[in-house]
Design an enzyme around this catalytic site. Sequence first.
Site: not given
Length: 302
Positions: A70, A213, A67, A268, A92
């Site tokens: 991100r 890619d 999180g 999220e 974790t």
Amino acid sequence: MDKDKVLLVLHGKQAGNEEVRAAVAAQREAGRELAVRVTWEDGDARRIVEEALAAGFATLVAGGGDGTLREVAEALARGRGEASLAILPLGTANDFARAAGIPLEPAAALALLDQTARPIDLGAVNGKLFLNMATGGFGSKVTANTSEDLKKVLGGAAYLLTGLTRFSEVHAAQGRFSAPDFQWEGEFLALGIGNGRQAGGGHVLCPQARVDDGLLDVSILPTPQDMVGTLGTLLGGGNGVESLFVRARVPWLEVEAAEGLDVNLDGEPLEGRKLRFSVSPGALRVHLPAGSPLLREPPRED
């Protein structure tokens, strides 16, 4: 921008981590200008990144779980600067870091600051960005509802335990998927739309995904006859369900779900009846190990 200035954005729960303190001290002793800011609540990571970019930091280190990663990655990408991202995995699951081959030991992870940053893609859906993977179906609910205390005690096994205790709530999702040269419609138990390869504590949903890619890997697990048994196998590691997946590799994907679809973007939650997924090629420069499984090719020589 000072190319030697590095800022570690550290999740507040890791502020007392002695291994992190030692790793930071070692970097400073080696001559690196490394500052640390600690997050306290939602939105802190974004604000800290914005302030760091304005102050001329050349590299941001995301210190936390998926999180935190991100949040920092999204803020960096939206900042549209030249700053790069390094990853200090302290969560974790650490799904992106594990798939990328990033060491889990703080000192070894920070040593990747010496690696040349590589341009990688980011995924996007309905205006939100994600670095690793969007998951849908039952798996996204498991990830979203696994408690922090349980994850702290059991690690990745917490996702399995949460899934097993929620079998009574299992029901399939219904969706229509459209992309270039790909169409699929039906009921499904799990969905992964990956820039990276794994999510939810080690579940490899998109085993061939690459982050450079320009494509998203789509993995759909259609609802099997033995739904509970298949889910148990999936949560337990996935061996035996590989042949059941529908897979595609696409530049964009549109999903329609009349009853709405719960999606998890690297931790999220997002819900919608119409979702459009796309990829932003080379949107972020990241310090990854040489030979990372998520990269297609070695870096070009200057």
